[in-house]
Motif scaffolding. Structure first.
Motif, PDB file in Angstrom:
ATOM      1  N   ALA A   3      47.359  33.348  44.981  1.00 12.15           N
ATOM      2  CA  ALA A   3      48.783  33.702  44.414  1.00 12.15           C
ATOM      3  C   ALA A   3      48.835  34.704  43.546  1.00 12.15           C
ATOM      4  O   ALA A   3      49.841  35.450  43.452  1.00 12.15           O
ATOM      5  CB  ALA A   3      49.219  32.379  43.935  1.00 12.15           C
ATOM      6  N   ALA A   4      47.677  34.893  42.563  1.00 11.63           N
ATOM      7  CA  ALA A   4      47.911  36.061  41.596  1.00 11.63           C
ATOM      8  C   ALA A   4      47.642  37.486  42.038  1.00 11.63           C
ATOM      9  O   ALA A   4      48.197  38.371  41.804  1.00 11.63           O
ATOM     10  CB  ALA A   4      46.790  35.876  40.674  1.00 11.63           C
ATOM     11  N   SER A   5      47.354  37.490  43.543  1.00  9.05           N
ATOM     12  CA  SER A   5      46.895  38.689  44.171  1.00  9.05           C
ATOM     13  C   SER A   5      47.977  39.070  45.413  1.00  9.05           C
ATOM     14  O   SER A   5      48.086  40.119  45.812  1.00  9.05           O
ATOM     15  CB  SER A   5      45.594  38.710  45.032  1.00  9.05           C
ATOM     16  OG  SER A   5      44.544  38.514  43.984  1.00  9.05           O
ATOM     17  N   ALA A   6      49.089  37.978  45.579  1.00  9.00           N
ATOM     18  CA  ALA A   6      49.938  38.390  46.522  1.00  9.00           C
ATOM     19  C   ALA A   6      51.227  38.769  45.960  1.00  9.00           C
ATOM     20  O   ALA A   6      51.676  38.105  44.772  1.00  9.00           O
ATOM     21  CB  ALA A   6      50.152  36.980  47.393  1.00  9.00           C
ATOM     22  N   VAL A   7      51.925  39.621  46.331  1.00  9.51           N
ATOM     23  CA  VAL A   7      53.304  40.410  46.201  1.00  9.51           C
ATOM     24  C   VAL A   7      54.035  40.193  47.530  1.00  9.51           C
ATOM     25  O   VAL A   7      53.619  40.419  48.497  1.00  9.51           O
ATOM     26  CB  VAL A   7      53.343  41.606  45.329  1.00  9.51           C
ATOM     27  CG1 VAL A   7      52.609  41.347  44.295  1.00  9.51           C
ATOM     28  CG2 VAL A   7      52.510  42.654  46.332  1.00  9.51           C
ATOM     29  N   LEU A   8      55.257  39.852  47.280  1.00  4.38           N
ATOM     30  CA  LEU A   8      56.265  40.223  48.462  1.00  4.38           C
ATOM     31  C   LEU A   8      56.682  41.743  48.814  1.00  4.38           C
ATOM     32  O   LEU A   8      56.966  42.347  47.625  1.00  4.38           O
ATOM     33  CB  LEU A   8      57.492  39.261  48.579  1.00  4.38           C
ATOM     34  CG  LEU A   8      57.363  37.621  48.754  1.00  4.38           C
ATOM     35  CD1 LEU A   8      58.635  36.942  48.630  1.00  4.38           C
ATOM     36  CD2 LEU A   8      56.974  37.768  50.297  1.00  4.38           C
ATOM     37  N   ASP A   9      56.490  42.035  49.805  1.00  2.39           N
ATOM     38  CA  ASP A   9      56.784  43.616  50.174  1.00  2.39           C
ATOM     39  C   ASP A   9      58.022  43.675  51.371  1.00  2.39           C
ATOM     40  O   ASP A   9      58.074  42.279  52.127  1.00  2.39           O
ATOM     41  CB  ASP A   9      55.618  44.285  50.458  1.00  2.39           C
ATOM     42  CG  ASP A   9      55.921  45.642  49.985  1.00  2.39           C
ATOM     43  OD1 ASP A   9      57.019  45.872  49.754  1.00  2.39           O
ATOM     44  OD2 ASP A   9      54.776  46.437  50.315  1.00  2.39           O
TER      45      ASP A   9
END
Length: 64
Positions: A3-9
């Motif tokens: 979760a720390a590495s994921a971002v919404l794009d």
């Protein structure tokens, strides 16, 4: 850690997608959770046709 590495794009069609914030990071767990939540909201039709399954074993159920 996922979760720390994921971002919404957003992609070209304005759909929401997960992207990695850092190159060595992994987002597989976040994607799997999102897919399971989406799949849990789908409704399966009540299918009791066993002959249909044996004729087409790839088919696991009918989606509504």
């Amino acid at each position: 850690m996922d979760a720390a590495s994921a971002v919404l794009d957003a992609d070209q069609k304005d759909s929401r997608i997960f992207a990695k914030r850092k190159i060595p990071g992994r987002i597989d767990g976040v994607v799997a959770v999102a897919m399971s939540i989406d799949a849990s909201e789908l409704q399966l039709a009540e299918v009791s046709d066993h002959d249909g399954f044996f004729n087409n074993p790839i088919m696991l159920g009918a989606w509504l």
